[in-house]
Design an enzyme around this catalytic site. Structure first.
Site, PDB file in Angstrom:
ATOM      1  N   LEU A 187      21.748 -36.235  55.461  1.00  0.00           N
ATOM      2  CA  LEU A 187      20.640 -35.892  56.341  1.00  0.00           C
ATOM      3  C   LEU A 187      20.031 -37.131  56.999  1.00  0.00           C
ATOM      4  O   LEU A 187      20.200 -38.252  56.509  1.00  0.00           O
ATOM      5  CB  LEU A 187      19.554 -35.166  55.548  1.00  0.00           C
ATOM      6  N   SER A 188      19.298 -36.916  58.084  1.00  0.00           N
ATOM      7  CA  SER A 188      18.535 -37.995  58.694  1.00  0.00           C
ATOM      8  C   SER A 188      17.548 -38.537  57.664  1.00  0.00           C
ATOM      9  O   SER A 188      16.863 -37.774  56.986  1.00  0.00           O
ATOM     10  CB  SER A 188      17.773 -37.454  59.912  1.00  0.00           C
ATOM     11  N   GLY A 189      17.521 -39.853  57.512  1.00  0.00           N
ATOM     12  CA  GLY A 189      16.617 -40.464  56.544  1.00  0.00           C
ATOM     13  C   GLY A 189      17.175 -40.548  55.142  1.00  0.00           C
ATOM     14  O   GLY A 189      16.492 -40.985  54.210  1.00  0.00           O
ATOM     15  N   SER A 190      18.446 -40.156  54.964  1.00  0.00           N
ATOM     16  CA  SER A 190      19.038 -40.169  53.616  1.00  0.00           C
ATOM     17  C   SER A 190      19.389 -41.572  53.146  1.00  0.00           C
ATOM     18  O   SER A 190      19.532 -41.817  51.946  1.00  0.00           O
ATOM     19  CB  SER A 190      20.293 -39.287  53.580  1.00  0.00           C
ATOM     20  N   GLY A 191      19.547 -42.503  54.095  1.00  0.00           N
ATOM     21  CA  GLY A 191      19.891 -43.875  53.739  1.00  0.00           C
ATOM     22  C   GLY A 191      21.252 -44.320  54.224  1.00  0.00           C
ATOM     23  O   GLY A 191      21.731 -45.402  53.864  1.00  0.00           O
ATOM     24  N   LYS A 192      21.898 -43.525  55.081  1.00  0.00           N
ATOM     25  CA  LYS A 192      23.248 -43.827  55.557  1.00  0.00           C
ATOM     26  C   LYS A 192      23.348 -45.197  56.221  1.00  0.00           C
ATOM     27  O   LYS A 192      24.201 -46.009  55.872  1.00  0.00           O
ATOM     28  CB  LYS A 192      23.727 -42.762  56.557  1.00  0.00           C
ATOM     29  N   SER A 193      22.491 -45.429  57.204  1.00  0.00           N
ATOM     30  CA  SER A 193      22.557 -46.677  57.968  1.00  0.00           C
ATOM     31  C   SER A 193      22.236 -47.887  57.101  1.00  0.00           C
ATOM     32  O   SER A 193      22.885 -48.933  57.222  1.00  0.00           O
ATOM     33  CB  SER A 193      21.604 -46.628  59.167  1.00  0.00           C
ATOM     34  N   SER A 228      26.709 -36.024  60.895  1.00  0.00           N
ATOM     35  CA  SER A 228      27.932 -35.199  60.947  1.00  0.00           C
ATOM     36  C   SER A 228      27.767 -33.935  60.099  1.00  0.00           C
ATOM     37  O   SER A 228      28.392 -33.799  59.058  1.00  0.00           O
ATOM     38  CB  SER A 228      29.165 -36.001  60.524  1.00  0.00           C
TER      39      SER A 228
END
Length: 198
Positions: free
Chosen positions: A33-39, A106
């Site tokens: 999700l957005s804000g999950s920490g991916k980046s 995604s």
């Protein structure tokens, strides 16, 4: 039109490029999700790989939408096309012998499967950043959840557009107070065990 296009085989191939780089090319596909920490995790992971002299490239969702996918919106149709383009670009990086990291929500399983199927077996490493929606909303680094809750953003993943969690990713990082650095170490050990860093 495609009938008139023939794939040209080059003498320097993926195996030779990978050998020169002393690594096994792969796509490390971070989803969540957005804000999950991916980046954050992708950035730290690329830094660690660079410290070990690995050849990488990081494709980040926001950055790609400034150029390659700048003509796309956020409807389901545009999201599918966004991921299709990313998958094709990632495939080219793998052919260049590179370890490519992608940080994209995604949200749809079919699109992630499409990207996996573009590559040879074992080259696609799906990394699910399993951070609960409540935690992502609490973080809300870009203020997007607040806007979505107010109705200012439509089709926002997790609010009024679905997120289809991976069923069998290569690795799942669950939010339980684990730091981004600890998550990176977990991914790094997986890559070592699978021979990507040899």
């Amino acid at each position: 039109m495609v009938d008139n296009i023939v794939w040209h085989q080059h003498e320097v191939n993926k195996a030779r490029r990978a050998e020169a780089k002393k690594q096994k090319p792969a796509v490390l596909w971070l989803t969540g999700l957005s804000g999950s920490g991916k980046s954050t995790i992708a950035n730290l992971l690329e830094k660690k790989l660079a410290e070990h002299n690995k050849h990488t490239y990081l494709l980040d969702g926001d950055n790609v939408r400034h150029g390659l996918c700048g003509d796309l919106g956020f409807s389901d149709k545009d999201r599918v096309e966004n991921i299709r383009r990313i998958g094709e670009v990632a495939k080219l990086f793998v052919d260049a012998g590179t370890i490519v990291l992608t940080a994209f929500i995604s949200p749809f399983k079919s699109e992630r499967d499409y990207c996996r199927n573009l590559l040879d077996a074992g080259e696609f490493v799906e990394i699910f950043i399993d951070t609960p929606l409540a935690e992502c909303e609490k973080r809300d680094p870009k203020g997007l959840y607040q806007k979505a809750r107010q109705g200012d953003i439509k089709d926002f993943t997790g609010i009024d557009s679905p997120y289809e969690a991976p069923e069998s990713p290569e690795i799942t990082l669950r939010y339980a107070g684990q730091t981004a650095e600890e998550s990176v170490e977990e991914i790094f050990e997986l890559l070592k065990s699978k021979g990507f860093l040899a």
